[in-house]
Write a protein that holds these residues in place. Structure first.
Motif, PDB file in Angstrom:
ATOM      1  N   PRO A 135      17.731 110.550  50.054  1.00 29.10           N
ATOM      2  CA  PRO A 135      17.693 109.969  48.705  1.00 29.10           C
ATOM      3  C   PRO A 135      18.680 108.828  48.485  1.00 29.10           C
ATOM      4  N   THR A 136      19.498 108.525  49.509  1.00 27.69           N
ATOM      5  CA  THR A 136      20.413 107.386  49.387  1.00 27.69           C
ATOM      6  C   THR A 136      19.859 106.136  50.065  1.00 27.69           C
ATOM      7  N   ILE A 137      18.591 106.173  50.447  1.00 28.45           N
ATOM      8  CA  ILE A 137      17.835 104.955  50.796  1.00 28.45           C
ATOM      9  C   ILE A 137      16.508 105.105  50.079  1.00 28.45           C
ATOM     10  N   ALA A 138      16.462 104.685  48.820  1.00 35.97           N
ATOM     11  CA  ALA A 138      15.282 104.994  48.011  1.00 35.97           C
ATOM     12  C   ALA A 138      15.175 104.069  46.798  1.00 35.97           C
ATOM     13  N   PHE A 139      13.954 103.939  46.305  1.00 33.72           N
ATOM     14  CA  PHE A 139      13.692 103.265  45.043  1.00 33.72           C
ATOM     15  C   PHE A 139      13.677 104.288  43.921  1.00 33.72           C
ATOM     16  N   TYR A 140      14.341 103.940  42.818  1.00 27.20           N
ATOM     17  CA  TYR A 140      14.415 104.817  41.649  1.00 27.20           C
ATOM     18  C   TYR A 140      13.855 104.098  40.425  1.00 27.20           C
ATOM     19  N   SER A 141      13.046 104.810  39.682  1.00 27.78           N
ATOM     20  CA  SER A 141      12.587 104.312  38.391  1.00 27.78           C
ATOM     21  C   SER A 141      13.631 104.643  37.326  1.00 27.78           C
ATOM     22  N   PRO A 142      13.748 103.831  36.267  1.00 31.49           N
ATOM     23  CA  PRO A 142      14.663 104.183  35.171  1.00 31.49           C
ATOM     24  C   PRO A 142      14.260 105.472  34.467  1.00 31.49           C
ATOM     25  N   HIS A 143      13.030 105.932  34.695  1.00 33.11           N
ATOM     26  CA  HIS A 143      12.590 107.196  34.097  1.00 33.11           C
ATOM     27  C   HIS A 143      13.376 108.385  34.642  1.00 33.11           C
ATOM     28  N   THR A 144      14.087 108.171  35.748  1.00 34.54           N
ATOM     29  CA  THR A 144      14.884 109.258  36.324  1.00 34.54           C
ATOM     30  C   THR A 144      16.162 109.512  35.528  1.00 34.54           C
ATOM     31  N   LEU A 145      16.512 108.622  34.621  1.00 33.75           N
ATOM     32  CA  LEU A 145      17.801 108.701  33.939  1.00 33.75           C
ATOM     33  C   LEU A 145      17.996 110.023  33.195  1.00 33.75           C
ATOM     34  N   THR A 146      16.963 110.487  32.515  1.00 30.93           N
ATOM     35  CA  THR A 146      17.072 111.750  31.769  1.00 30.93           C
ATOM     36  C   THR A 146      17.416 112.904  32.704  1.00 30.93           C
ATOM     37  N   CYS A 147      16.742 112.931  33.837  1.00 38.87           N
ATOM     38  CA  CYS A 147      16.971 114.005  34.802  1.00 38.87           C
ATOM     39  C   CYS A 147      18.352 113.870  35.452  1.00 38.87           C
ATOM     40  N   ILE A 148      18.781 112.638  35.679  1.00 37.74           N
ATOM     41  CA  ILE A 148      20.121 112.401  36.230  1.00 37.74           C
ATOM     42  C   ILE A 148      21.180 112.919  35.259  1.00 37.74           C
ATOM     43  N   ASP A 149      20.993 112.637  33.974  1.00 43.09           N
ATOM     44  CA  ASP A 149      21.942 113.118  32.965  1.00 43.09           C
ATOM     45  C   ASP A 149      22.007 114.645  32.946  1.00 43.09           C
ATOM     46  N   LYS A 150      20.847 115.293  33.038  1.00 42.91           N
ATOM     47  CA  LYS A 150      20.822 116.760  33.066  1.00 42.91           C
ATOM     48  C   LYS A 150      21.614 117.293  34.250  1.00 42.91           C
ATOM     49  N   ALA A 151      21.429 116.654  35.407  1.00 36.90           N
ATOM     50  CA  ALA A 151      22.133 117.099  36.614  1.00 36.90           C
ATOM     51  C   ALA A 151      23.639 116.904  36.471  1.00 36.90           C
ATOM     52  N   LEU A 152      24.034 115.753  35.936  1.00 39.47           N
ATOM     53  CA  LEU A 152      25.462 115.463  35.785  1.00 39.47           C
ATOM     54  C   LEU A 152      26.120 116.376  34.758  1.00 39.47           C
ATOM     55  N   ASN A 153      25.336 116.875  33.817  1.00 42.26           N
ATOM     56  CA  ASN A 153      25.878 117.789  32.809  1.00 42.26           C
ATOM     57  C   ASN A 153      25.814 119.250  33.247  1.00 42.26           C
ATOM     58  N   SER A 154      25.253 119.466  34.432  1.00 40.12           N
ATOM     59  CA  SER A 154      25.200 120.823  34.983  1.00 40.12           C
ATOM     60  C   SER A 154      26.325 120.965  36.013  1.00 40.12           C
ATOM     61  N   ASN A 155      26.274 122.013  36.782  1.00 35.74           N
ATOM     62  CA  ASN A 155      27.249 122.190  37.854  1.00 35.74           C
ATOM     63  C   ASN A 155      26.688 121.758  39.201  1.00 35.74           C
ATOM     64  N   ASP A 156      25.512 121.164  39.185  1.00 37.91           N
ATOM     65  CA  ASP A 156      24.857 120.741  40.422  1.00 37.91           C
ATOM     66  C   ASP A 156      24.641 119.231  40.389  1.00 37.91           C
ATOM     67  N   TYR A 157      25.533 118.490  41.048  1.00 35.51           N
ATOM     68  CA  TYR A 157      25.472 117.021  41.033  1.00 35.51           C
ATOM     69  C   TYR A 157      24.675 116.470  42.213  1.00 35.51           C
ATOM     70  N   SER A 158      23.949 117.340  42.893  1.00 37.61           N
ATOM     71  CA  SER A 158      23.230 116.901  44.094  1.00 37.61           C
ATOM     72  C   SER A 158      22.051 116.006  43.727  1.00 37.61           C
ATOM     73  N   LEU A 159      21.734 115.093  44.631  1.00 36.41           N
ATOM     74  CA  LEU A 159      20.561 114.246  44.437  1.00 36.41           C
ATOM     75  C   LEU A 159      19.282 115.081  44.456  1.00 36.41           C
ATOM     76  N   LYS A 160      19.305 116.190  45.187  1.00 36.53           N
ATOM     77  CA  LYS A 160      18.134 117.069  45.224  1.00 36.53           C
ATOM     78  C   LYS A 160      17.831 117.638  43.842  1.00 36.53           C
ATOM     79  N   ASN A 161      18.860 117.833  43.041  1.00 35.29           N
ATOM     80  CA  ASN A 161      18.670 118.354  41.680  1.00 35.29           C
ATOM     81  C   ASN A 161      17.935 117.362  40.797  1.00 35.29           C
ATOM     82  N   VAL A 162      17.835 116.116  41.262  1.00 32.90           N
ATOM     83  CA  VAL A 162      17.038 115.117  40.546  1.00 32.90           C
ATOM     84  C   VAL A 162      15.670 114.951  41.199  1.00 32.90           C
ATOM     85  N   TYR A 163      15.659 114.650  42.510  1.00 27.02           N
ATOM     86  CA  TYR A 163      14.358 114.332  43.116  1.00 27.02           C
ATOM     87  C   TYR A 163      13.402 115.514  43.168  1.00 27.02           C
TER      88      TYR A 163
END
Length: 202
Positions: A135-163
């Motif tokens: 996931p660190t060589i990838a294209f991301y849509s801005p639609h991922t932002l909501t899910c990224i925020d959820k992950a950052l506000n949880s205890n799981d900051y992994s990229l897998k918690n988003v993708y």
């Protein structure tokens, strides 16, 4: 379309900031910038980093992680950029410790993303190796932002918690006809030594 170079890690295993390590006499981050510029695909190349390293980059477009997300890994860096440019259609994310990324690989992945974008409405398109997403060589849509925020506000900051919670698809690294070190991470000094040896042996 904007490119994000993730360069905010502590590089503890490597022993020094990886962004400034050199391959063939060029620092990792400058080599990646050259490759990104060579694609002519991006209207802006942004380095996402922390306040300690920011002043050391010879580059005009730098975004520092927000305090509330400090030390929360790559997701924090991706979020810092996307939230400033939410109207951008697409972001290409590349970790600074993948210095041998190629124009061919980026173009191939973009083609893959476009082919699947309309039909599958992809939010993330990246590479995979032996079935495991990179996931660190990838294209991301801005639609991922909501899910990224959820992950950052949880205890799981992994990229897998988003993708794993958005529409994602992955292109096998073997589909890119380049020496296989193009997607390799440099985590330790011996990884860099091995890479330099591989390049010499080609």
């Amino acid at each position: 379309m904007k490119a994000i170079i993730l360069a905010g890690g502590q590089s503890e295993r490597f022993g020094e900031p990886k962004a400034f390590a050199q391959i063939n006499g060029q620092s990792f981050y400058k080599r990646i910038i050259d490759v990104l510029e060579g694609t002519n695909m991006f209207n802006q190349i942004i380095i996402s980093t922390n306040e300690t390293l920011a002043a050391q980059f010879d580059h005009s477009d730098i975004i520092i992680d927000e305090n509330k997300n400090r030390d929360k890994g790559p997701l924090a860096g991706i979020r810092s950029v996307i939230q400033q440019y939410e109207n951008e259609e697409l972001f290409f994310v590349i970790s600074v410790d993948t210095p041998m990324i190629t124009q061919k690989a980026i173009s191939k992945l973009y083609q893959f993303m476009v082919e699947h974008l309309i039909e599958d409405q992809l939010d993330i398109a990246g590479f995979k190796e032996q079935g495991s997403p990179i996931p660190t060589i990838a294209f991301y849509s801005p639609h991922t932002l909501t899910c990224i925020d959820k992950a950052l506000n949880s205890n799981d900051y992994s990229l897998k918690n988003v993708y794993s919670h958005v529409k994602s698809d992955w292109l096998d690294v073997d589909m890119v006809e380049s020496p296989d070190y193009w997607y390799k991470n440099i985590n330790y000094q011996q990884d860099l030594d091995s890479l330099q040896q591989d390049i010499l042996n080609r």
